[in-house]
Structure formats: structure tokens, C-alpha cells
Design an enzyme around this catalytic site. Structure first.
Site, PDB file in Angstrom:
ATOM      1  N   GLU A 299      -0.450  -9.376  -0.635  1.00  0.00           N
ATOM      2  CA  GLU A 299      -1.528  -9.757  -0.327  1.00  0.00           C
ATOM      3  C   GLU A 299      -2.971  -9.639  -1.556  1.00  0.00           C
ATOM      4  O   GLU A 299      -4.019 -10.505  -1.836  1.00  0.00           O
ATOM      5  CB  GLU A 299      -2.232  -8.733   0.959  1.00  0.00           C
ATOM      6  CG  GLU A 299      -1.484  -8.904   1.905  1.00  0.00           C
ATOM      7  CD  GLU A 299      -1.919  -7.794   3.622  1.00  0.00           C
ATOM      8  OE1 GLU A 299      -2.304  -6.362   3.666  1.00  0.00           O
ATOM      9  OE2 GLU A 299      -2.319  -8.452   4.750  1.00  0.00           O
TER      10      GLU A 299
ATOM     11  N   GLY B 276       0.609  -5.071   1.148  1.00  0.00           N
ATOM     12  CA  GLY B 276      -1.241  -4.959   0.476  1.00  0.00           C
ATOM     13  C   GLY B 276      -0.569  -6.066  -1.182  1.00  0.00           C
ATOM     14  O   GLY B 276      -1.800  -6.542  -1.227  1.00  0.00           O
TER      15      GLY B 276
ATOM     16  N   ALA C 185       0.737  -1.275   0.581  1.00  0.00           N
ATOM     17  CA  ALA C 185      -0.218  -0.498   0.085  1.00  0.00           C
ATOM     18  C   ALA C 185       1.205   1.439  -0.225  1.00  0.00           C
ATOM     19  O   ALA C 185       1.877   1.302   0.552  1.00  0.00           O
ATOM     20  CB  ALA C 185      -1.118   0.095   1.647  1.00  0.00           C
TER      21      ALA C 185
ATOM     22  N   GLU D 199       5.303  -5.054   6.859  1.00  0.00           N
ATOM     23  CA  GLU D 199       4.589  -4.150   7.564  1.00  0.00           C
ATOM     24  C   GLU D 199       4.562  -4.020   9.209  1.00  0.00           C
ATOM     25  O   GLU D 199       5.062  -2.773   9.783  1.00  0.00           O
ATOM     26  CB  GLU D 199       3.131  -4.375   7.527  1.00  0.00           C
ATOM     27  CG  GLU D 199       2.003  -4.381   6.689  1.00  0.00           C
ATOM     28  CD  GLU D 199       2.615  -5.761   6.008  1.00  0.00           C
ATOM     29  OE1 GLU D 199       3.294  -6.460   5.799  1.00  0.00           O
ATOM     30  OE2 GLU D 199       1.282  -5.307   4.726  1.00  0.00           O
TER      31      GLU D 199
HETATM   32  N1  DAK Z   1       4.667   3.576  -1.135  1.00  0.00           N
HETATM   33  C1  DAK Z   1       4.566   4.410  -1.208  1.00  0.00           C
HETATM   34  N2  DAK Z   1       6.211   4.455  -1.961  1.00  0.00           N
HETATM   35  C2  DAK Z   1       6.898   3.119  -2.371  1.00  0.00           C
HETATM   36  C3  DAK Z   1       6.632   2.344  -1.486  1.00  0.00           C
HETATM   37  C4  DAK Z   1       5.506   2.304  -0.770  1.00  0.00           C
HETATM   38  N3  DAK Z   1       4.844   1.109  -0.332  1.00  0.00           N
HETATM   39  N4  DAK Z   1       7.626   1.770  -2.123  1.00  0.00           N
HETATM   40  C5  DAK Z   1       8.320   2.205  -2.777  1.00  0.00           C
HETATM   41  N5  DAK Z   1       7.738   3.495  -2.877  1.00  0.00           N
HETATM   42  C6  DAK Z   1       8.720   4.496  -4.040  1.00  0.00           C
HETATM   43  C7  DAK Z   1       9.873   4.957  -2.813  1.00  0.00           C
HETATM   44  O1  DAK Z   1       9.575   5.419  -1.863  1.00  0.00           O
HETATM   45  C8  DAK Z   1      10.422   5.641  -4.113  1.00  0.00           C
HETATM   46  O2  DAK Z   1       9.967   6.929  -4.802  1.00  0.00           O
HETATM   47  P1  DAK Z   1      11.098   7.906  -4.787  1.00  0.00           P
HETATM   48  O3  DAK Z   1      11.805   7.791  -3.876  1.00  0.00           O
HETATM   49  O4  DAK Z   1      11.876   7.066  -6.023  1.00  0.00           O
HETATM   50  O5  DAK Z   1      10.394   9.519  -4.897  1.00  0.00           O
HETATM   51  C9  DAK Z   1      11.100   4.752  -4.598  1.00  0.00           C
HETATM   52  O6  DAK Z   1       9.661   3.744  -5.444  1.00  0.00           O
HETATM   53  C10 DAK Z   1      11.296   3.255  -5.813  1.00  0.00           C
HETATM   54  O7  DAK Z   1      11.205   2.529  -4.364  1.00  0.00           O
HETATM   55  P2  DAK Z   1      13.564   2.692  -3.609  1.00  0.00           P
HETATM   56  O8  DAK Z   1      13.800   3.505  -4.033  1.00  0.00           O
HETATM   57  O9  DAK Z   1      12.844   2.428  -1.469  1.00  0.00           O
HETATM   58  O10 DAK Z   1      13.367   1.190  -4.116  1.00  0.00           O
HETATM   59  P3  DAK Z   1      14.783  -0.397  -3.760  1.00  0.00           P
HETATM   60  O11 DAK Z   1      15.152  -0.411  -5.212  1.00  0.00           O
HETATM   61  O12 DAK Z   1      15.685   0.700  -3.335  1.00  0.00           O
HETATM   62  O13 DAK Z   1      13.542  -0.885  -2.299  1.00  0.00           O
HETATM   63  C11 DAK Z   1      11.606  -1.737  -1.705  1.00  0.00           C
HETATM   64  C12 DAK Z   1      12.871  -1.205  -2.975  1.00  0.00           C
HETATM   65  C13 DAK Z   1      11.233  -2.853  -2.334  1.00  0.00           C
HETATM   66  C14 DAK Z   1      12.869  -2.786  -0.741  1.00  0.00           C
HETATM   67  C15 DAK Z   1      11.528   0.151  -0.666  1.00  0.00           C
HETATM   68  O14 DAK Z   1      11.063   0.360  -1.888  1.00  0.00           O
HETATM   69  C16 DAK Z   1      10.393  -0.726   0.376  1.00  0.00           C
HETATM   70  O15 DAK Z   1      11.133  -1.015   1.492  1.00  0.00           O
HETATM   71  N6  DAK Z   1       9.254  -0.633  -0.139  1.00  0.00           N
HETATM   72  C17 DAK Z   1       8.030  -0.468   1.110  1.00  0.00           C
HETATM   73  C18 DAK Z   1       7.858  -1.841   1.119  1.00  0.00           C
HETATM   74  C19 DAK Z   1       6.658  -2.154   2.504  1.00  0.00           C
HETATM   75  O16 DAK Z   1       6.733  -1.419   3.680  1.00  0.00           O
HETATM   76  N7  DAK Z   1       5.680  -2.180   2.162  1.00  0.00           N
HETATM   77  C20 DAK Z   1       4.771  -2.762   3.104  1.00  0.00           C
HETATM   78  C21 DAK Z   1       3.859  -1.282   2.727  1.00  0.00           C
HETATM   79  S1  DAK Z   1       2.211  -1.121   4.191  1.00  0.00           S
HETATM   80  C22 DAK Z   1      -5.381  -2.922   3.930  1.00  0.00           C
HETATM   81  C23 DAK Z   1      -4.845  -3.231   3.185  1.00  0.00           C
HETATM   82  C24 DAK Z   1      -3.487  -3.116   2.461  1.00  0.00           C
HETATM   83  C25 DAK Z   1      -2.431  -2.733   3.394  1.00  0.00           C
HETATM   84  C26 DAK Z   1      -2.895  -2.412   4.683  1.00  0.00           C
HETATM   85  C27 DAK Z   1      -4.735  -2.362   5.125  1.00  0.00           C
HETATM   86  N8  DAK Z   1      -6.913  -3.037   4.493  1.00  0.00           N
HETATM   87  C28 DAK Z   1      -7.274  -3.541   3.081  1.00  0.00           C
HETATM   88  C29 DAK Z   1      -7.562  -2.409   5.914  1.00  0.00           C
HETATM   89  C30 DAK Z   1      -1.328  -3.064   3.292  1.00  0.00           C
HETATM   90  C31 DAK Z   1      -0.234  -1.982   3.812  1.00  0.00           C
HETATM   91  C32 DAK Z   1       1.159  -2.116   3.388  1.00  0.00           C
HETATM   92  O17 DAK Z   1       1.214  -2.677   2.153  1.00  0.00           O
END
Ligand code: DAK
Length: 257
Positions: free
Chosen positions: A111, A108, A65, A131
Site C-alpha cells: 500500500e 501495508g 504493518a 491481510e
Molecule cells: N509484522 C511483524 N513482523 C514481521 C512481519 C510483519 N508484517 N513480517 C515478518 N515479520 C518478522 C517475522 O516475525 C520474523 O521475526 P522473528 O521471528 O525472526 O523475530 C522476521 O520478520 C522474518 O520473517 P519470517 O521468519 O516469517 O521470514 P520468511 O522468509 O519465512 O517469510 C514472509 C517471509 C514475508 C512470507 C512472512 O514473514 C510473512 O508472511 N509476513 C507477514 C506478511 C503479512 O501478513 N503482511 C500483512 C500484515 S497486515 C492501515 C495501514 C496499514 C495496514 C492496515 C491499515 N491504516 C492506515 C488504517 C496494513 C496491514 C498489514 O500490512
């Protein structure tokens, strides 16, 4: 709504939805989810479509997400607005849905992939529920569907550490159905989708409903459900055609009747 976060196309009886926010690794913001659920509804309503493939880019199916979009939300906002509730619509899709996953498939994104009927992964796919590293837990089914897919031990390991697993581990643990070379991912997914779309439509819907029942009801109830669906399919023209074709040693021509 104009589609700027996804790309859709059809190839015969297969509908394809490609997540397309390359600058954010296909992070799932509200706009993307609205477009995705809208596209799924459109394919559901299109009688020509028999199977749907959901995919992303080579680098990311979806990195979760959109964190930037949700970081400042408060508890009352999430509660009162039933934040992210539209995601449920993905899991309610009735037509078979294949996730073709390459690159990051996190949070997400993982998921959503698990809401699909099965996942075909490329060798570069990376799965995880990170998360916990953000101070939250999975909220769109991760604690439930991942646990059913890979068992408690590995689900706990992944969810509590937030680590990623590669495609080989995802295959060995039962999260994905197949792993293929990156360059073959779409060919493999499309060929599976064409095969599914070519089967009798009622049998396909009955089969996926029966398999999904296995996760919701006790064994005896599931077996009864399966048998009732099995009997019901003898009311279809496709059953007559499928069996006639077999004894006549020819290919069946299913009509969906
Ligand atoms: N959200 C927003 N931007 C994201 C992102 C994300 N999840 N993942 C990556 N990006 C963006 C980065 O900010 C970056 O943007 P700029 O800085 O270039 O503007 C760009 O994508 C490239 O990312 P990185 O520079 O970080 O790329 P790397 O190759 O160095 O790293 C990575 C890739 C995947 C390891 C890293 O980006 C990362 O850790 N991303 C976050 C992963 C994460 O924590 N995902 C979980 C998010 S929480 C629900 C429904 C859904 C959910 C909950 C409830 N309900 C229906 C109730 C879901 C929650 C989640 O998913």
C-alpha cells in the site's frame, strides 16, 4: 526523533529514504511510520530536493504493518485513536516519489509502494495483500489503489486469496512501471529520480497532479484540469527556457521559476 528505523541520504537533488528494520523484514510499526513521514516532510521542505526515492532492503521493501504491534488492539482503540492515520501523510507528499522495490512488498508495504508515483521493481520483488489470511482486509488503500492499478479481476484474486505475485506478473498487470535486475535497482531508480528532478519543478508537480486527477474525476473534468494546468505553465520561466533551449539546440537550464 532519532532515526533507527529508516536511513536517509541525499544525492544532489534526490532524497533517498531506506526502510531499515532488517530483523522484521521492514515491518511498518508506528515508530517507523513516524520517522518515514517526518523524513518525507523534511525533503518536502528542502528546496534543493526535486525527487524522492523510497526503498527497503534486498530481501524486503516491507512485509506489511507490524503484526506483533497490532495483534492485541481492540475495535474501540482502533476507532477512537484513528489507528494508523499517520499513513495518509505518505500519500499527501507533493514532490515526486518513486518506490524502488526488492523482495517482499506485502500488505501495508504494498500500500505504501502504491502511494508513490510509480514503482520500479527488481526481479526478486513479490507483491501481495495477504491481510485476509490474518482475518482482516487491506486498510491503507489496498482495495482501492490495487484495483485501479491492476483491474478488478486480478485485485480480487490477490486480495481474496492473499497470494503473492512476482515481478513479471506485477509488470504485466500494470502495478509496476519497470522491472530491472536486483543489482541495478538503485541505479535505475536514482537515474529516473535525477531525470525528474532536472525537469522544471512546476511542470513536474502539475503533471503528477493532473495524472492523479484521472483517478478522481470524470474524463471531461480531468481534461479541463489538464488544460488549465497546461496554460498556467506558460507563466513560468522554465517554459520559456525549455522551449528556447529546444530551438537553440542546447540543453535547458531549469531554475524552478
Ligand atoms: N509484522 C511483524 N513482523 C514481521 C512481519 C510483519 N508484517 N513480517 C515478518 N515479520 C518478522 C517475522 O516475525 C520474523 O521475526 P522473528 O521471528 O525472526 O523475530 C522476521 O520478520 C522474518 O520473517 P519470517 O521468519 O516469517 O521470514 P520468511 O522468509 O519465512 O517469510 C514472509 C517471509 C514475508 C512470507 C512472512 O514473514 C510473512 O508472511 N509476513 C507477514 C506478511 C503479512 O501478513 N503482511 C500483512 C500484515 S497486515 C492501515 C495501514 C496499514 C495496514 C492496515 C491499515 N491504516 C492506515 C488504517 C496494513 C496491514 C498489514 O500490512
Amino acid at each position: 526523533m532519532a532515526h533507527d528505523c529508516i536511513v536517509t541520504e541525499t544525492d544532489g537533488p534526490v532524497g533517498v529514504i531506506r526502510l531499515n528494520r532488517p530483523d522484521a523484514l521492514n515491518a511498518l510499526n508506528a515508530r517507523l511510520i513516524a520517522q518515514l513521514t517526518g523524513a518525507l516532510e523534511a525533503f518536502e521542505a528542502d528546496a534543493a530536493i526535486g525527487c524522492i526515492v523510497l526503498t527497503g532492503s534486498r530481501k524486503a521493501f516491507a512485509a506489511g504493518a507490524d503484526i506483533a504491534e497490532m495483534k492485541d488492539r481492540t475495535w474501540p482503540q482502533t476507532w477512537l485513536e484513528d489507528f494508523l492515520s499517520r499513513w495518509d501523510a505518505i500519500a499527501r507528499t507533493r514532490k515526486p516519489l518513486i518506490a524502488a522495490v526488492s523482495g517482499y512488498c506485502l500488505g501495508g508495504g504494498c500500500e505504501v509502494a502504491m502511494m508513490c508515483d510509480f514503482i520500479i521493481a527488481s526481479e526478486s520483488a513479490r507483491f501481495g495483500q495477504p491481510e485476509i489470511r490474518l482475518g482482516i482486509i487491506p486498510g491503507a488503500g489496498g482495495t482501492q489503489r490495487l484495483t485501479r492499478a491492476v483491474g478488478k479481476a486480478r485485485a480480487m484474486d490477490l486480495i481474496l486469496t492473499g497470494r503473492m505475485m512476482d515481478a513479471a506478473e506485477a509488470l504485466a498487470s500494470g502495478l509496476v512501471a519497470r522491472v530491472v535486475p536486483d543489482e541495478s535497482l538503485m541505479d535505475e531508480a536514482m537515474s529516473a529520480a535525477r531525470m525528474i528532478a532536472g525537469h522544471g519543478r512546476a511542470a513536474v508537480l502539475a503533471a503528477r497532479e493532473a495524472v492523479n486527477r484521472a483517478f478522481e474525476v470524470p474524463l471531461q473534468e480531468g481534461l479541463r484540469f489538464e488544460r488549465r494546468m497546461f496554460y498556467a505553465l506558460f507563466a513560468t520561466a522554465d517554459q520559456k527556457e525549455g522551449m528556447a533551449a529546444f530551438v537553440q539546440k542546447r540543453k535547458p537550464r531549469f531554475t524552478g521559476g
